[in-house]
Design a protein around this motif. Structure first.
Motif, short mmCIF file in Angstrom:
data_model
loop_
_atom_site.label_atom_id
_atom_site.label_comp_id
_atom_site.label_asym_id
_atom_site.label_seq_id
_atom_site.Cartn_x
_atom_site.Cartn_y
_atom_site.Cartn_z
N PRO A 127 0.83 -1.21 0.00
CA PRO A 127 0.00 0.00 0.00
C PRO A 127 0.86 1.25 0.00
O PRO A 127 1.95 1.27 0.58
CB PRO A 127 -0.79 -0.12 1.31
N GLU A 128 0.39 2.31 -0.66
CA GLU A 128 1.15 3.55 -0.73
C GLU A 128 1.42 4.10 0.66
O GLU A 128 2.50 4.64 0.93
CB GLU A 128 0.36 4.59 -1.55
N SER A 129 0.45 3.93 1.58
CA SER A 129 0.63 4.43 2.95
C SER A 129 1.80 3.73 3.64
O SER A 129 2.55 4.34 4.40
CB SER A 129 -0.65 4.22 3.76
N GLU A 130 1.97 2.45 3.35
CA GLU A 130 3.06 1.69 3.96
C GLU A 130 4.40 2.10 3.36
O GLU A 130 5.40 2.26 4.08
CB GLU A 130 2.82 0.19 3.76
N GLU A 162 5.14 5.00 2.09
CA GLU A 162 5.45 6.34 2.61
C GLU A 162 6.03 6.25 4.01
O GLU A 162 6.93 7.01 4.37
CB GLU A 162 4.19 7.21 2.62
N LYS A 163 5.54 5.32 4.80
CA LYS A 163 6.00 5.15 6.18
C LYS A 163 7.47 4.74 6.23
O LYS A 163 8.20 5.10 7.16
CB LYS A 163 5.11 4.10 6.86
N LYS A 173 9.82 5.49 3.87
CA LYS A 173 10.72 6.39 3.14
C LYS A 173 11.73 7.09 4.04
O LYS A 173 12.91 7.22 3.67
CB LYS A 173 9.92 7.39 2.32
N GLY A 192 2.60 -4.54 8.71
CA GLY A 192 3.06 -3.15 8.72
C GLY A 192 4.20 -2.86 9.66
O GLY A 192 4.68 -1.73 9.73
#
Length: 329
Positions: free
Chosen positions: A249-252, A254-255, A257, A278
């Motif tokens: 997922p994009e949210s993961e 981003e986390k 980065k 996650g």
């Protein structure tokens, strides 16, 4: 350009046709692009009156596979190589540490090393993951039986890991009330004399862990899920049955980065995160597997080209930055 790959002894033994191995794909890609690629292992490194050298084999491609002449070695100064890919597998034992010292004598104005040997030596894959503690499950690094039992009583199910192994080697699962609690803890800590990593067991681990891949400051959009094998609770058999497509997922992404940016600034450019639900359970920096064959098959890509593009670009940027520094001085 001339490229030196420092690979694992076992990998050298089974070098040909081994498309399960990340190095196979990358060396093949470099050869296809016209670069000279030599391979060596840590026991073939040497220091001759402060000059870092390697006895190595020149690799070549034939019929879409890669080979080397087992009967023909050449000794070269490591500074003759523009790029060194340092990728021997753990255990990160005294031999491994001593091998990394050889590269302290390499002029970094002449040779770019990926991942940087000093950074790899200073970053323990289990212990230093705690630098990113907010991304991890509850954890403890200790040799104390009392501490581990307290942690076990609090979290009920835990994982115990040696600090210097790979591929699940020596990793144990322990549940509160297990009659083998004392012997497992004593064995893992060598009766309270050896530090280990202890983590809360994440129940989603029954579905395997996800390998998230980092290149420089970027998180690759492809990843795989590694499932348990051989009646074990963890991934320990690399084959198609136990490496499945996974989604990131994009949210993961981003986390993770900021973690990638931090490691990149340290000289650790190629990283594999092991992630469950996650949460990061390990940060692989020594010889992270990119599961290239499986990613290509599952995503319809040729990810080895993307990785090679990055390595070549990072190498040229490294020397461009060195040139700017020299000019400024």
């Amino acid at each position: 350009m001339k490229i030196l790959y420092v690979i694992d002894r076992l990998e050298l033994k089974y070098f040909e046709f081994n498309d399960l191995v990340t190095n196979f794909w990358l060396i093949k890609c470099f050869l296809e692009r016209g670069h000279d690629v030599y391979i060596t292992t840590i026991d073939m490194l040497k220091l001759k009156s402060s000059v870092a050298c390697a006895t190595c084999f020149k690799s070549y491609e034939k019929n879409n596979d890669i080979f080397y002449d087992k009967e023909k070695t050449v000794e070269m100064e490591i500074e003759d190589f523009r790029l060194v890919m340092f990728r021997p597998d753990p255990p990160v034992d005294l031999d491994y540490i001593n091998a990394s010292y050889i590269f302290d004598f390499v002029d970094r104005n002449k040779t770019f090393i990926m991942n940087d040997t000093t950074a790899v030596r200073n970053f323990n894959e289990k212990l230093h993951a705690v630098r990113f503690n907010e991304l991890m499950p509850p954890n403890l690094v200790t040799s104390s039986k009392k501490d581990i039992i307290e942690f076990l009583n609090e979290h009920e199910e835990i994982i115990l890991k040696p600090l210097n192994m790979c591929f699940g080697g020596g990793v144990m699962y322990l549940k509160r009330g297990d009659k083998n609690t004392a012997v497992i803890i004593n064995s893992m800590t060598k009766n309270g004399t050896k530090l280990i990593m202890v983590q809360e067991y994440i129940k989603a681990a029954v579905n395997g862990d996800k390998r998230v891949l980092i290149l420089g400051e970027n998180i690759l959009p492809y990843c795989v899920r590694k499932t348990a094998s051989n009646d074990d609770f963890k991934f320990c058999e690399h084959n198609d049955e136990h490496v499945l497509r996974a989604e990131l997922p994009e949210s993961e992404a981003e986390k993770f980065k900021p973690l990638a940016k931090t490691l990149n600034s340290m000289g650790i450019y190629m990283v594999g995160l092991d992630v469950i639900d996650g949460k990061i359970i390990e940060v692989n920096v020594t010889s992270p597997c990119y599961f290239i064959r499986e990613i290509n098959r599952n995503f319809g890509v040729h990810v080895e080209n993307e990785i090679t593009d990055y390595i070549l670009g990072a190498t040229e940027q490294y020397f461009a930055n060195k040139s700017l520094l020299t000019t400024a001085v």
